[in-house]
Every structure is written in structure tokens, then in C-alpha cells.
Design a protein around this motif. Sequence first.
Motif, PDB file in Angstrom:
ATOM      1  N   THR A  18       0.858  -1.196   0.000  1.00 57.17           N
ATOM      2  CA  THR A  18       0.000   0.000   0.000  1.00 57.17           C
ATOM      3  C   THR A  18       0.891   1.242   0.000  1.00 57.17           C
ATOM      4  O   THR A  18       1.957   1.226   0.612  1.00 57.17           O
ATOM      5  CB  THR A  18      -0.881  -0.046   1.266  1.00 57.17           C
ATOM      6  N   GLY A  19       0.429   2.306  -0.658  1.00 61.37           N
ATOM      7  CA  GLY A  19       1.180   3.564  -0.585  1.00 61.37           C
ATOM      8  C   GLY A  19       1.655   4.035  -1.942  1.00 61.37           C
ATOM      9  O   GLY A  19       1.566   3.326  -2.950  1.00 61.37           O
ATOM     10  N   SER A  20       2.173   5.256  -1.945  1.00 59.27           N
ATOM     11  CA  SER A  20       2.490   5.931  -3.203  1.00 59.27           C
ATOM     12  C   SER A  20       3.662   5.307  -3.951  1.00 59.27           C
ATOM     13  O   SER A  20       3.705   5.360  -5.182  1.00 59.27           O
ATOM     14  CB  SER A  20       2.775   7.412  -2.915  1.00 59.27           C
ATOM     15  N   ILE A  43       0.813 -12.364 -14.470  1.00 54.97           N
ATOM     16  CA  ILE A  43       1.007 -12.450 -13.019  1.00 54.97           C
ATOM     17  C   ILE A  43      -0.348 -12.389 -12.322  1.00 54.97           C
ATOM     18  O   ILE A  43      -1.357 -12.051 -12.947  1.00 54.97           O
ATOM     19  CB  ILE A  43       1.882 -11.296 -12.461  1.00 54.97           C
ATOM     20  N   ARG A  44      -0.318 -12.714 -11.027  1.00 54.55           N
ATOM     21  CA  ARG A  44      -1.507 -12.473 -10.198  1.00 54.55           C
ATOM     22  C   ARG A  44      -1.056 -11.703  -8.964  1.00 54.55           C
ATOM     23  O   ARG A  44      -0.003 -12.002  -8.386  1.00 54.55           O
ATOM     24  CB  ARG A  44      -2.135 -13.800  -9.779  1.00 54.55           C
ATOM     25  N   GLY A  45      -1.846 -10.722  -8.571  1.00 58.72           N
ATOM     26  CA  GLY A  45      -1.487  -9.911  -7.410  1.00 58.72           C
ATOM     27  C   GLY A  45      -2.342 -10.238  -6.207  1.00 58.72           C
ATOM     28  O   GLY A  45      -3.500 -10.646  -6.347  1.00 58.72           O
ATOM     29  N   ILE A  46      -1.769 -10.048  -5.033  1.00 58.35           N
ATOM     30  CA  ILE A  46      -2.540 -10.149  -3.791  1.00 58.35           C
ATOM     31  C   ILE A  46      -2.426  -8.793  -3.093  1.00 58.35           C
ATOM     32  O   ILE A  46      -1.356  -8.424  -2.603  1.00 58.35           O
ATOM     33  CB  ILE A  46      -2.021 -11.285  -2.894  1.00 58.35           C
ATOM     34  N   PRO A  47      -3.519  -8.017  -3.076  1.00 63.36           N
ATOM     35  CA  PRO A  47      -3.459  -6.667  -2.505  1.00 63.36           C
ATOM     36  C   PRO A  47      -3.493  -6.687  -0.980  1.00 63.36           C
ATOM     37  O   PRO A  47      -4.126  -7.555  -0.377  1.00 63.36           O
ATOM     38  CB  PRO A  47      -4.710  -5.992  -3.066  1.00 63.36           C
ATOM     39  N   THR A  48      -2.830  -5.700  -0.369  1.00 60.56           N
ATOM     40  CA  THR A  48      -2.756  -5.639   1.096  1.00 60.56           C
ATOM     41  C   THR A  48      -3.779  -4.678   1.695  1.00 60.56           C
ATOM     42  O   THR A  48      -3.780  -4.478   2.912  1.00 60.56           O
ATOM     43  CB  THR A  48      -1.353  -5.168   1.531  1.00 60.56           C
ATOM     44  N   ALA A  60      -4.946  -0.683  -2.310  1.00 57.15           N
ATOM     45  CA  ALA A  60      -4.114  -1.436  -3.264  1.00 57.15           C
ATOM     46  C   ALA A  60      -4.997  -2.211  -4.239  1.00 57.15           C
ATOM     47  O   ALA A  60      -4.682  -2.320  -5.434  1.00 57.15           O
ATOM     48  CB  ALA A  60      -3.184  -2.380  -2.502  1.00 57.15           C
ATOM     49  N   SER A  61      -6.098  -2.749  -3.739  1.00 56.82           N
ATOM     50  CA  SER A  61      -6.991  -3.522  -4.582  1.00 56.82           C
ATOM     51  C   SER A  61      -7.626  -2.631  -5.661  1.00 56.82           C
ATOM     52  O   SER A  61      -7.655  -2.990  -6.845  1.00 56.82           O
ATOM     53  CB  SER A  61      -8.063  -4.149  -3.678  1.00 56.82           C
ATOM     54  N   LEU A  62      -8.094  -1.451  -5.242  1.00 56.72           N
ATOM     55  CA  LEU A  62      -8.711  -0.537  -6.215  1.00 56.72           C
ATOM     56  C   LEU A  62      -7.694  -0.122  -7.277  1.00 56.72           C
ATOM     57  O   LEU A  62      -7.980  -0.109  -8.474  1.00 56.72           O
ATOM     58  CB  LEU A  62      -9.229   0.717  -5.489  1.00 56.72           C
ATOM     59  N   ARG A  63      -6.479   0.216  -6.820  1.00 54.54           N
ATOM     60  CA  ARG A  63      -5.459   0.689  -7.760  1.00 54.54           C
ATOM     61  C   ARG A  63      -5.046  -0.439  -8.721  1.00 54.54           C
ATOM     62  O   ARG A  63      -4.860  -0.216  -9.913  1.00 54.54           O
ATOM     63  CB  ARG A  63      -4.267   1.236  -6.982  1.00 54.54           C
TER      64      ARG A  63
END
Length: 228
Positions: free
Chosen positions: A29-31, A50-55, A59-62
Motif C-alpha cells: 500500500t502507498g504511493s 502475473i496475479r497480485g494479492i493486494p494488502t 491497493a486492490s482498487l489501484r
Amino acid sequence: MKEEQQAKQHAGYYAADLVQDGMTVGLGTGSTVFFAMERLSERISEGLSIRGIPTSAQASLRARDYGIPLTTLDDTPVIDIAIDGADQVDPALQLIKGRGAAHVRERVVAEAARKLVIVVDGGKLTDVLSAPVPVEVIPFAVSIARARIENLGGSCVLREGVKKDGPVVTDNGNWILDCGFGAIQKPAELEARINNLAGVLGCGLFSEFRSKTIVVVGEPGGVRLLSG
Ligand code: 5RP
């Protein structure tokens, strides 16, 4: 672009270029991590899978905006590489995190990751950790947790919302105490003591991942790497 933003971009892009095809990627998360996501998005449009796992919700929205496919820890419990930011980094690669109140999920993702890549600009480096330590607490326990942390030498402020009256509510439905300790001489000891308190979900001190951590320090002209 301002120098600090440029430094963050260099760090984020470098980290994104460490990602290989087929990897599961923890998205912090973060800029600074946003720059990594920006570069991952470019690479995805060039064919990277790839696959991402947001924290965090942020992070999920971005990640969705950037077209990064997402998965969950339930479906993918091992993460190849986690990319995350930090608020302070000391020479032993101990961290203070949690300005974005996402450090509890960030710790889960860091723990599940084979490699932790921390992206920062040079202003985050310090000889001794000294920033306020964010502590996520369940609202039921906030007074007692505050008293226990004050017994450990901390001076706590309940984090208040901006454009929202009252406490910041985390993605887990909890509150944040920002706890100042001055210079923290033994971060690992303090981390263990805070994390052991009843009603505390976790604090922003991260000292246990050093052996799998690379810190990418963005500079106006490129990056510098610190590793454990
Ligand atoms: C969020 C965090 C962030 O990673 C940390 O605050 C760094 O953010 P930025 O890259 O915007 O400076 O710990 O909980």
C-alpha cells in the motif's frame, strides 16, 4: 516530476522489473508501490502474466485500475515476491510501516512471501528507528491497550480521520494508535512486546523479515540496493 516522486518512481519501477512471468505478487500500500503497479501494468500489456494479492482496499482498487489480475491468499497461499513501502528503514533493514494503516495485512503478505522487496526514497533511511509506531487495536480494547503501551514507554494518539470525524477505521474494522517511543534501541523486542498485548492485532515494527528483504532505495538518478 518532483525529485522525491522521481526517486519513488525509480524504486517502484526497479521492483516491478524483478517480477517474472507466472509469479504471484504481493501488492503493498502507498504511493511508492503505486509506481511499481504502474510499471507492472505496462509489462502486463506487453504480455507478462502475473496475479497480485493486494494488502488493502486502496491497493486492490489501484490494481484493478491498472488491470493487474488479483487472487487471494486462500487460493494462492505462497507469494513469490511482495513489493511494499515503508516509513522508516534502519541499517539492519528493520522497518516502521503503517502510515496507511495497512500494516496488519502487509505483515501477512510479507510472511507468506518468498522475497520481500521494500521500495523507498532516500528520505526514509535512518540510523535508528524513531517514527511513531502505528498499532492496530480492536476498538473494545483501545483503552487497556493504550495503557499497556504507555507502560512500555509509548505516548499514544488515536489516529483520526481526514474528511471523517472520529477514529480511522482500518480495512479490518479496527482503530490505530500512533505510539511515539523516541529512538527505538531494540525494535525486535519492542515489536514482540506490543504484538503480545491483548487486543492488539499488530504494530508497524517489522524486524523479522530481514533475511528475505531487499530494500530498493530510489534516488533522482536511479536506485541503490540494500539487502540482508
Ligand atoms: C502503508 C505503509 C506504506 O507502505 C508506507 O506508509 C509507505 O508509503 P509511501 O510509499 O506512500 O511513502 O506502510 O500502511
